[in-house]
Motif scaffolding. Sequence first.
Motif, PDB file in Angstrom:
ATOM      1  N   ARG A  56       0.838  -1.210   0.000  1.00 41.39           N
ATOM      2  CA  ARG A  56       0.000   0.000   0.000  1.00 41.39           C
ATOM      3  C   ARG A  56       0.865   1.249   0.000  1.00 41.39           C
ATOM      4  O   ARG A  56       0.581   2.202  -0.722  1.00 41.39           O
ATOM      5  N   TYR A  57       1.915   1.241   0.817  1.00 46.86           N
ATOM      6  CA  TYR A  57       2.759   2.433   0.881  1.00 46.86           C
ATOM      7  C   TYR A  57       3.535   2.620  -0.428  1.00 46.86           C
ATOM      8  O   TYR A  57       3.733   3.740  -0.875  1.00 46.86           O
ATOM      9  N   GLU A 116      10.657   3.652   4.438  1.00 45.91           N
ATOM     10  CA  GLU A 116       9.370   3.937   5.091  1.00 45.91           C
ATOM     11  C   GLU A 116       8.402   2.758   4.953  1.00 45.91           C
ATOM     12  O   GLU A 116       7.690   2.418   5.900  1.00 45.91           O
ATOM     13  N   ALA A 117       8.376   2.144   3.778  1.00 49.22           N
ATOM     14  CA  ALA A 117       7.486   1.001   3.535  1.00 49.22           C
ATOM     15  C   ALA A 117       7.857  -0.167   4.447  1.00 49.22           C
ATOM     16  O   ALA A 117       6.977  -0.798   5.060  1.00 49.22           O
ATOM     17  N   LYS A 120       6.807   0.515   8.020  1.00 47.44           N
ATOM     18  CA  LYS A 120       5.371   0.264   8.225  1.00 47.44           C
ATOM     19  C   LYS A 120       5.082  -1.232   8.322  1.00 47.44           C
ATOM     20  O   LYS A 120       4.237  -1.666   9.100  1.00 47.44           O
TER      21      LYS A 120
END
Length: 134
Positions: A56-57, A116-117, A120
């Motif tokens: 999603r990211y 960042e992905a 998460k």
Amino acid sequence: MLQPVRTKFRKAFKGRIHGKAARAVVLNYGQFGLKAIEPERIIGKQIEAARVALTRYMKRTGKVWTRIFPNIPVSKKPTEVRMGKGKGSPEYYACRVKPGRIIFEIDGVSEDVAREALYKASAKLPIKTKFIKR
């Protein structure tokens, strides 16, 4: 949810996770990866939740490889059942992860997006992890 098509035995011992990982300790497919730092069992739902958060990211760009698979059946007795009468039936499947094992690998995105992905995704897992790059 991930689970094996068939297993040799319906139920497995709990077991203990000793030592460091010998397999999947280097990046084979992607540029960036998520490496386990502590030993733990990761269940199929957690792997799937992490994968969904990751994709999603990344907005479905790039490619994701999952380097673990839940193949250990974990049994559980129903609530409010007295002791004895044998082992419970298999509830879900888990994967025993040793420290040093790579859980996810990704490629086709920038390092900032990848970092960042994977951060998460690590929030969905029950273990401490580390971001690594080739």
